[in-house]
Design a protein around this motif. Sequence first.
Motif, PDB file in Angstrom:
ATOM      1  N   ILE A 140      13.451   7.637   2.164  1.00 51.06           N
ATOM      2  CA  ILE A 140      14.342   8.868   1.636  1.00 51.06           C
ATOM      3  C   ILE A 140      14.541   8.801   0.292  1.00 51.06           C
ATOM      4  N   GLY A 141      14.405  10.053  -0.209  1.00 53.01           N
ATOM      5  CA  GLY A 141      14.166  10.402  -1.683  1.00 53.01           C
ATOM      6  C   GLY A 141      12.710  10.608  -2.029  1.00 53.01           C
ATOM      7  N   GLY A 142      12.552  11.667  -2.837  1.00 51.07           N
ATOM      8  CA  GLY A 142      11.025  11.813  -3.310  1.00 51.07           C
ATOM      9  C   GLY A 142      11.349  11.892  -4.756  1.00 51.07           C
ATOM     10  N   GLY A 143      12.083  11.092  -5.412  1.00 50.21           N
ATOM     11  CA  GLY A 143      11.555  10.466  -6.634  1.00 50.21           C
ATOM     12  C   GLY A 143      10.466   9.561  -6.789  1.00 50.21           C
ATOM     13  N   LEU A 144      10.529   8.951  -8.211  1.00 45.69           N
ATOM     14  CA  LEU A 144       9.336   8.034  -8.239  1.00 45.69           C
ATOM     15  C   LEU A 144       9.437   6.962  -7.375  1.00 45.69           C
ATOM     16  N   ALA A 145      10.545   6.334  -7.034  1.00 44.88           N
ATOM     17  CA  ALA A 145      10.638   5.210  -6.411  1.00 44.88           C
ATOM     18  C   ALA A 145      10.069   5.597  -4.972  1.00 44.88           C
ATOM     19  N   GLY A 146      10.581   6.415  -4.409  1.00 41.99           N
ATOM     20  CA  GLY A 146      10.169   6.809  -2.940  1.00 41.99           C
ATOM     21  C   GLY A 146       8.713   7.135  -2.913  1.00 41.99           C
TER      22      GLY A 146
ATOM     23  N   ARG B 121      17.424   1.169 -16.560  1.00 44.66           N
ATOM     24  CA  ARG B 121      16.530   2.158 -15.454  1.00 44.66           C
ATOM     25  C   ARG B 121      15.354   2.746 -16.380  1.00 44.66           C
ATOM     26  N   SER B 122      14.391   2.818 -15.575  1.00 45.48           N
ATOM     27  CA  SER B 122      12.963   3.622 -16.358  1.00 45.48           C
ATOM     28  C   SER B 122      12.234   4.236 -14.995  1.00 45.48           C
ATOM     29  N   MET B 123      11.390   4.978 -15.580  1.00 40.97           N
ATOM     30  CA  MET B 123      10.215   5.386 -14.275  1.00 40.97           C
ATOM     31  C   MET B 123       9.424   4.264 -14.077  1.00 40.97           C
ATOM     32  N   ASN B 124       9.127   3.447 -14.953  1.00 38.65           N
ATOM     33  CA  ASN B 124       8.124   2.315 -14.562  1.00 38.65           C
ATOM     34  C   ASN B 124       9.008   1.228 -13.697  1.00 38.65           C
ATOM     35  N   GLY B 125      10.486   1.081 -13.981  1.00 38.74           N
ATOM     36  CA  GLY B 125      10.990   0.307 -13.105  1.00 38.74           C
ATOM     37  C   GLY B 125      11.393   0.957 -11.416  1.00 38.74           C
ATOM     38  N   SER B 126      11.327   2.186 -11.550  1.00 39.82           N
ATOM     39  CA  SER B 126      11.512   2.816 -10.167  1.00 39.82           C
ATOM     40  C   SER B 126       9.967   2.683  -9.552  1.00 39.82           C
ATOM     41  N   VAL B 127       8.687   2.766 -10.199  1.00 39.57           N
ATOM     42  CA  VAL B 127       7.593   2.596  -9.554  1.00 39.57           C
ATOM     43  C   VAL B 127       7.520   1.246  -8.743  1.00 39.57           C
TER      44      VAL B 127
ATOM     45  N   VAL C 277      11.135  12.127   2.856  1.00 38.84           N
ATOM     46  CA  VAL C 277      12.350  13.236   2.990  1.00 38.84           C
ATOM     47  C   VAL C 277      13.037  13.373   1.828  1.00 38.84           C
ATOM     48  N   GLU C 278      12.933  14.701   1.158  1.00 39.50           N
ATOM     49  CA  GLU C 278      13.642  14.998  -0.041  1.00 39.50           C
ATOM     50  C   GLU C 278      14.530  16.200  -0.085  1.00 39.50           C
ATOM     51  N   LYS C 279      15.761  15.896  -0.133  1.00 38.56           N
ATOM     52  CA  LYS C 279      16.709  16.780  -0.154  1.00 38.56           C
ATOM     53  C   LYS C 279      16.605  18.264  -1.124  1.00 38.56           C
ATOM     54  N   ASP C 280      15.970  17.817  -2.053  1.00 42.86           N
ATOM     55  CA  ASP C 280      15.756  19.084  -3.046  1.00 42.86           C
ATOM     56  C   ASP C 280      14.464  19.991  -2.802  1.00 42.86           C
TER      57      ASP C 280
ATOM     58  N   TYR D  62      14.975  16.364 -17.720  1.00 43.94           N
ATOM     59  CA  TYR D  62      15.564  15.445 -18.716  1.00 43.94           C
ATOM     60  C   TYR D  62      14.367  15.115 -19.514  1.00 43.94           C
ATOM     61  N   TYR D  63      14.739  14.757 -20.762  1.00 46.45           N
ATOM     62  CA  TYR D  63      13.567  14.306 -21.757  1.00 46.45           C
ATOM     63  C   TYR D  63      12.968  12.946 -21.168  1.00 46.45           C
ATOM     64  N   HIS D  64      11.785  12.631 -21.334  1.00 53.77           N
ATOM     65  CA  HIS D  64      11.193  11.595 -20.884  1.00 53.77           C
ATOM     66  C   HIS D  64       9.933  11.095 -21.561  1.00 53.77           C
ATOM     67  N   HIS D  65       9.789   9.632 -22.063  1.00 52.68           N
ATOM     68  CA  HIS D  65       8.628   9.138 -22.737  1.00 52.68           C
ATOM     69  C   HIS D  65       8.608   7.604 -22.120  1.00 52.68           C
ATOM     70  N   PHE D  66       7.582   6.945 -22.467  1.00 56.61           N
ATOM     71  CA  PHE D  66       7.641   5.514 -21.900  1.00 56.61           C
ATOM     72  C   PHE D  66       7.026   4.694 -22.896  1.00 56.61           C
TER      73      PHE D  66
ATOM     74  N   GLY E  85      10.250  14.748  -7.481  1.00 63.03           N
ATOM     75  CA  GLY E  85      10.467  14.063  -8.772  1.00 63.03           C
ATOM     76  C   GLY E  85      11.769  13.615  -9.214  1.00 63.03           C
ATOM     77  N   GLY E  86      12.853  13.924  -8.453  1.00 60.84           N
ATOM     78  CA  GLY E  86      14.251  13.240  -8.778  1.00 60.84           C
ATOM     79  C   GLY E  86      14.543  13.467 -10.230  1.00 60.84           C
ATOM     80  N   MET E  87      15.033  12.434 -10.876  1.00 59.93           N
ATOM     81  CA  MET E  87      15.355  12.465 -12.189  1.00 59.93           C
ATOM     82  C   MET E  87      14.173  12.996 -13.099  1.00 59.93           C
ATOM     83  N   ALA E  88      12.872  12.581 -12.500  1.00 62.23           N
ATOM     84  CA  ALA E  88      11.742  12.914 -13.502  1.00 62.23           C
ATOM     85  C   ALA E  88      11.109  14.158 -13.014  1.00 62.23           C
TER      86      ALA E  88
ATOM     87  N   GLY F 197      17.482  17.197   3.689  1.00 62.99           N
ATOM     88  CA  GLY F 197      18.090  16.144   3.197  1.00 62.99           C
ATOM     89  C   GLY F 197      18.329  15.227   4.485  1.00 62.99           C
ATOM     90  N   ALA F 198      18.256  13.825   4.313  1.00 68.54           N
ATOM     91  CA  ALA F 198      18.866  12.839   5.184  1.00 68.54           C
ATOM     92  C   ALA F 198      20.340  12.833   5.529  1.00 68.54           C
ATOM     93  N   ARG F 199      20.694  13.072   6.531  1.00 73.82           N
ATOM     94  CA  ARG F 199      22.379  13.016   7.028  1.00 73.82           C
ATOM     95  C   ARG F 199      22.697  11.720   7.593  1.00 73.82           C
TER      96      ARG F 199
HETATM   97  C1  FAD Z   1      18.464  11.940 -18.989  1.00 73.97           C
HETATM   98  C2  FAD Z   1      17.425  11.108 -18.725  1.00 73.97           C
HETATM   99  C3  FAD Z   1      16.633  10.815 -19.375  1.00 73.97           C
HETATM  100  C4  FAD Z   1      15.634   9.625 -18.886  1.00 73.97           C
HETATM  101  N1  FAD Z   1      14.468   9.217 -19.659  1.00 73.97           N
HETATM  102  C5  FAD Z   1      13.649   8.525 -19.308  1.00 73.97           C
HETATM  103  C6  FAD Z   1      12.812   7.917 -20.317  1.00 73.97           C
HETATM  104  O1  FAD Z   1      12.527   8.643 -21.347  1.00 73.97           O
HETATM  105  N2  FAD Z   1      11.797   7.138 -19.961  1.00 73.97           N
HETATM  106  C7  FAD Z   1      11.879   6.605 -18.517  1.00 73.97           C
HETATM  107  O2  FAD Z   1      11.117   5.758 -18.175  1.00 73.97           O
HETATM  108  N3  FAD Z   1      12.826   6.894 -17.871  1.00 73.97           N
HETATM  109  C8  FAD Z   1      13.533   7.908 -18.197  1.00 73.97           C
HETATM  110  N4  FAD Z   1      14.798   8.168 -17.185  1.00 73.97           N
HETATM  111  C9  FAD Z   1      14.964   7.563 -15.981  1.00 73.97           C
HETATM  112  C10 FAD Z   1      13.684   7.871 -14.944  1.00 73.97           C
HETATM  113  O3  FAD Z   1      13.824   9.170 -14.644  1.00 73.97           O
HETATM  114  C11 FAD Z   1      14.527   7.286 -13.434  1.00 73.97           C
HETATM  115  O4  FAD Z   1      14.746   5.925 -13.883  1.00 73.97           O
HETATM  116  C12 FAD Z   1      13.561   7.409 -12.461  1.00 73.97           C
HETATM  117  O5  FAD Z   1      12.783   8.715 -12.450  1.00 73.97           O
HETATM  118  C13 FAD Z   1      14.535   7.368 -10.911  1.00 73.97           C
HETATM  119  O6  FAD Z   1      13.437   7.516  -9.903  1.00 73.97           O
HETATM  120  P1  FAD Z   1      13.990   7.193  -8.639  1.00 73.97           P
HETATM  121  O7  FAD Z   1      13.269   7.401  -7.462  1.00 73.97           O
HETATM  122  O8  FAD Z   1      14.538   5.687  -8.588  1.00 73.97           O
HETATM  123  O9  FAD Z   1      15.509   7.800  -8.355  1.00 73.97           O
HETATM  124  P2  FAD Z   1      15.685   9.526  -8.180  1.00 73.97           P
HETATM  125  O10 FAD Z   1      14.692  10.034  -9.316  1.00 73.97           O
HETATM  126  O11 FAD Z   1      17.045   9.667  -8.580  1.00 73.97           O
HETATM  127  O12 FAD Z   1      15.234   9.904  -6.863  1.00 73.97           O
HETATM  128  C14 FAD Z   1      16.145   9.786  -5.710  1.00 73.97           C
HETATM  129  C15 FAD Z   1      15.793  11.038  -5.092  1.00 73.97           C
HETATM  130  O13 FAD Z   1      16.528  11.029  -3.656  1.00 73.97           O
HETATM  131  C16 FAD Z   1      16.842  12.492  -3.535  1.00 73.97           C
HETATM  132  N5  FAD Z   1      18.040  12.494  -2.433  1.00 73.97           N
HETATM  133  C17 FAD Z   1      19.287  12.147  -2.805  1.00 73.97           C
HETATM  134  N6  FAD Z   1      20.135  11.971  -1.617  1.00 73.97           N
HETATM  135  C18 FAD Z   1      19.253  12.322  -0.571  1.00 73.97           C
HETATM  136  C19 FAD Z   1      19.217  12.549   0.944  1.00 73.97           C
HETATM  137  N7  FAD Z   1      20.383  12.449   1.435  1.00 73.97           N
HETATM  138  N8  FAD Z   1      18.184  13.074   1.474  1.00 73.97           N
HETATM  139  C20 FAD Z   1      16.921  13.014   0.936  1.00 73.97           C
HETATM  140  N9  FAD Z   1      16.858  12.802  -0.370  1.00 73.97           N
HETATM  141  C21 FAD Z   1      18.019  12.488  -1.280  1.00 73.97           C
HETATM  142  C22 FAD Z   1      17.069  12.937  -4.970  1.00 73.97           C
HETATM  143  O14 FAD Z   1      17.092  14.507  -4.925  1.00 73.97           O
HETATM  144  C23 FAD Z   1      16.043  12.364  -5.926  1.00 73.97           C
HETATM  145  O15 FAD Z   1      14.804  13.197  -5.810  1.00 73.97           O
HETATM  146  C24 FAD Z   1      15.672   9.182 -17.509  1.00 73.97           C
HETATM  147  C25 FAD Z   1      16.472   9.594 -16.843  1.00 73.97           C
HETATM  148  C26 FAD Z   1      17.483  10.593 -17.046  1.00 73.97           C
HETATM  149  C27 FAD Z   1      18.753  11.032 -15.993  1.00 73.97           C
END
Ligand code: FAD
Length: 447
Positions: A7-13, A427-433, A29-32, A68-72, A36-39, A235-237
């Motif tokens: 559940i979730g198509g961000g970097l962790a998922g 939290r970071s992109m690396n941490g979520s990977v 499964v991604e609701k958006d 949102y601005y990102h670098h690593f 990419g989520g936050m990325a 999205g997941a319900r």
């Molecule tokens: C302003 C900002 C700046 C940042 N800058 C940096 C940076 O410079 N360097 C860096 O390393 N990191 C940065 N980060 C952090 C980085 O983006 C995150 O740590 C990482 O992308 C999080 O990934 P994730 O998969 O854990 O979570 P998320 O990206 O939040 O993924 C969760 C996903 O779940 C989905 N979801 C939610 N509810 C449901 C549902 N019911 N059903 C299905 N899907 C659902 C969401 O839409 C989302 O896509 C930044 C973050 C922000 C907000």
Amino acid sequence: MGKIVIIGGGLAGLAAAYRLSDEHQVTVVEKDNALGGMAQSYHIDEHTDGHIDNQTDNHTDDYYIEKYYHHFFSSDTELMGLIDELGLAERLQWVKGTTGYYWSGRAYPMNTPLEILKFPPMSMLDIFRLGLLVLRTKLVRDVRSYDDITAGEWILKTAGSGVYNNFFQPLLNSKFGSNADRVSAAWLLGRVKIRSDRGAEGERLGYMKGGFHHLIAALADSIRERGGRIITGNGAREILMEGGRVSGVRLEEGSLSCDAVISTVPPLTLASLVEPGIPGFDPSAIHYQGTCCALLGMSRPLMMDGTYWLNIKADVPFGALIEHTNFMPTSDYAGEHLLYIASYFQDHDDPLYTKSEEEVIGMFLDGLEKLYPEFDRSAVLWWELGRDAQTAPVYETGYAERILPYRTGVDGLYLAGMFSEANYPERSMNGSVRAGYEAADAVVRDV
Ligand SMILES: Cc1cc2nc3c(=O)[nH]c(=O)nc-3n(C[C@H](O)[C@H](O)[C@H](O)COP(=O)(O)OP(=O)(O)OC[C@H]3O[C@@H](n4cnc5c(N)ncnc54)[C@H](O)[C@@H]3O)c2cc1C
């Protein structure tokens, strides 16, 4: 072979799916509508009505730019390893990211020890104490032992009120607002450690040419090539249970049966998906803060001295300006200058969250005019506003005790995300990977 729903198509998922899709039947499964989520990135080609748009017809090239601005950083080994595995290593770039501090009517560069020495609000003694604080931080091996003391208390004790009031307090306030006094020294030490790892020339930051969109797209392609399935805009319900273990996921439309679920959504969202709840899991234990971030496409640069990242101590509704095209060349962005205006909020009734997009952009542009009287609104070609209420855990004292485990008390339910061990103390992109990999490994061991 197990059937696994993520559940979730961000970097962790996506990282978890990438790890599992060779051997297992994986569905993300991604609701958006976009991954990419936050990325996630905006695709800039034509701009919608309602946004300032002086030049709609002048676009010849389209491009992607992060919402949102990102670098690593050079310590982000899992992220770099993944980029390499996906054949994207040639996109990796290490670039000097210049920083500054806006104080009392002007911006001061803060890249080299000499520039920091010239920062007016700090006395020589304060600078010396700041240097000692940084050295002390470098000697700390395990920041977790600083989880029970607040950042403010630790700075006051270590470096005194001059360093706290003139340097750290405005930064903490702009990052954590009303929660600034609760943030732990562990978080601060983690940040200082990573940010002070620079030579006399300043800090080099990592970026991918063309943006992190390429990473997200390559991950999705690779998951599909290995037989994985990705569902967006649905999205997941509910996480379904049978005989005390996970049996499937009900979606907004349809449902999926499975042997295991990896959830990457924030704890409050997860709680709404599991009835009657997860044993030993308190969804309110980890507080999240929100981000309100404008991205302006401009015909001229704002920070003419080439500053990439400017922290701000001034009476404006944002805490930092990040001029992306003072980091990456405008030629990567159809010649446009890109400026992020960044602000965090703690409550859902904050005007940055409740006001209309146009009102927030108006407030931000007023703030820019206050800081830079020569700023001319007609230079703004288009804008986007990204707002999300759950963009980062607040790393307050005692947080280390509340980190969520990869394996839960429910058979077949696993967790990975910003709340995981891999994302402590920031939290970071690396941490979520890494969190995605850890949860995937736990599934492999169990299924
Ligand atoms: C302003 C900002 C700046 C940042 N800058 C940096 C940076 O410079 N360097 C860096 O390393 N990191 C940065 N980060 C952090 C980085 O983006 C995150 O740590 C990482 O992308 C999080 O990934 P994730 O998969 O854990 O979570 P998320 O990206 O939040 O993924 C969760 C996903 O779940 C989905 N979801 C939610 N509810 C449901 C549902 N019911 N059903 C299905 N899907 C659902 C969401 O839409 C989302 O896509 C930044 C973050 C922000 C907000």
